[in-house]
Design an enzyme around this catalytic site. Structure first.
Site, PDB file in Angstrom:
ATOM      1  N   ASP A  18      37.301  78.063  47.894  1.00  0.00           N
ATOM      2  CA  ASP A  18      36.184  78.917  48.192  1.00  0.00           C
ATOM      3  C   ASP A  18      35.247  79.349  46.685  1.00  0.00           C
ATOM      4  O   ASP A  18      35.707  80.400  46.166  1.00  0.00           O
ATOM      5  CB  ASP A  18      36.565  80.187  48.969  1.00  0.00           C
ATOM      6  CG  ASP A  18      35.471  80.836  49.549  1.00  0.00           C
ATOM      7  OD1 ASP A  18      34.393  80.478  49.479  1.00  0.00           O
ATOM      8  OD2 ASP A  18      35.744  82.096  49.897  1.00  0.00           O
ATOM      9  N   THR A  64      29.647  81.295  59.604  1.00  0.00           N
ATOM     10  CA  THR A  64      30.146  82.044  58.866  1.00  0.00           C
ATOM     11  C   THR A  64      29.874  83.548  58.961  1.00  0.00           C
ATOM     12  O   THR A  64      29.215  83.683  59.968  1.00  0.00           O
ATOM     13  CB  THR A  64      29.659  81.879  57.384  1.00  0.00           C
ATOM     14  OG1 THR A  64      30.470  82.568  56.458  1.00  0.00           O
ATOM     15  CG2 THR A  64      28.200  82.144  57.045  1.00  0.00           C
TER      16      THR A  64
END
Length: 320
Positions: free
Chosen positions: A16, A155
């Site tokens: 990430d 998301t």
């Protein structure tokens, strides 16, 4: 065997970050980016070549300064994605402007633009996930894109209602946020939570079990972690996207990692199947104070970082 290697036996590990040098250290399968991560990476001297290339592109792909800024930012997002794809064997997630979170048509147009830029750079669409906020409009945009063969990552997902809507829309992947859920509950209750009682861990576990029980093809990628305990409690989740600091911690640990999420066990979980209309989705989300607040906050923060990035690019274009 370190804890990261053990985790990889059960779960696809995703990095990430927009820092592609950091990504290479941990050998993840995929990588995810967002406006905040791209902004942070773009400020690093070692990535100045990516920024300069995007600015050169922007100057020739817009008549007005605003058009040049938009073209530059689009190119920058994709250029970081392309650099990441050089060091991961799988996919990269590239996020649509958060300011389009309530606009189906413009979200689709931006996704098409990203895919065009990736394909011009020699990367096929199967290596790209388009990230969209999990608003009702984001889900509807994803449904249309998926039908076109453009895979999506939904998301800023904090609730069961959002997860159900994504599954019904046939979305490729969702990113339920673990740590931000924990943040809200800690602030709300003043309590600390053990990993087994962590509200974010419990949320992802419920979603995972629901998807497996009812045979949805949408995969679950836990995101936004605050500690290694949250990560190891979700060992077995389809994917987990983890920042470099926690990847480093896991790599330095030798604690035993046991699989916690198992598809077969989901059959025994008592969760009724539901279907949500737009009105039902909006009401169910509204009734979840945590999810409503964190979704709105997340959209605002990503939008603010996009504006910061645009301001930086605008200044560079003006002086170029």
């Amino acid at each position: 065997m370190d804890s990261l290697q053990q985790l990889k036996k059960f779960t696809t590990v995703v990095a990430d970050t927009g820092d592609f040098e950091a990504i290479a250290q941990y050998k993840p399968t995929d990588a995810t980016t967002n406006p905040s991560l791209v902004l942070a990476a773009a400020m690093k001297d070692q990535y100045d070549f990516v920024v300069k290339d995007a600015i050169a592109y922007g100057k020739t792909h817009g008549k007005t300064l605003d058009e040049q800024v938009e073209a530059t930012v689009d190119k920058l997002f994709v250029s970081f994605g392309c650099e990441i794809l050089k060091v991961v064997p799988g996919r990269v997630s590239t996020e649509v402007d958060a300011r389009l979170s309530f606009d189906v048509e413009k979200s689709i147009a931006k996704a098409h633009r990203f895919i065009q830029l990736y394909e011009e750079a020699g990367y096929t669409r199967d290596r790209v996930l388009i990230k969209l906020a999990t608003t009702w409009e984001g889900v509807q945009a994803a449904k249309i894109l998926e039908a076109e063969g453009i895979h999506c990552n939904l998301t800023l997902l904090f609730s069961f209602a959002q997860a159900v809507a994504c599954a019904e829309a046939g979305v490729t992947l969702i990113s339920p946020f673990v740590g931000r859920i924990l943040d809200w509950y800690k602030k709300s209750t003043g309590k600390d939570y053990a990993a087994t009682e962590d509200p974010g861990v419990q949320s992802v576990t419920k979603i995972y079990n629901y998807y497996k029980k009812y045979g949805y093809k949408t995969v679950v990628m836990g995101a936004s972690f605050r500690n290694t305990g949250e990560i190891t409690e979700l060992a077995g989740c389809d994917l987990l996207t983890i920042g470099p600091a926690l990847l480093e911690k896991l790599q330095g640990m030798n604690d035993a990692v046991e699989r916690k999420l198992v598809p077969d066990a989901a059959d025994k979980v008592d969760i009724p199947k539901i279907s949500l209309s737009e009105k039902e989705f909006r009401w169910m989300l509204n009734e979840d104070a945590m999810a409503t607040e964190k979704l709105a906050e997340g959209i605002r923060k990503f939008a603010a970082d996009t504006v910061k990035l645009e301001d930086t690019i605008r200044a560079k274009l003006a002086s170029a």
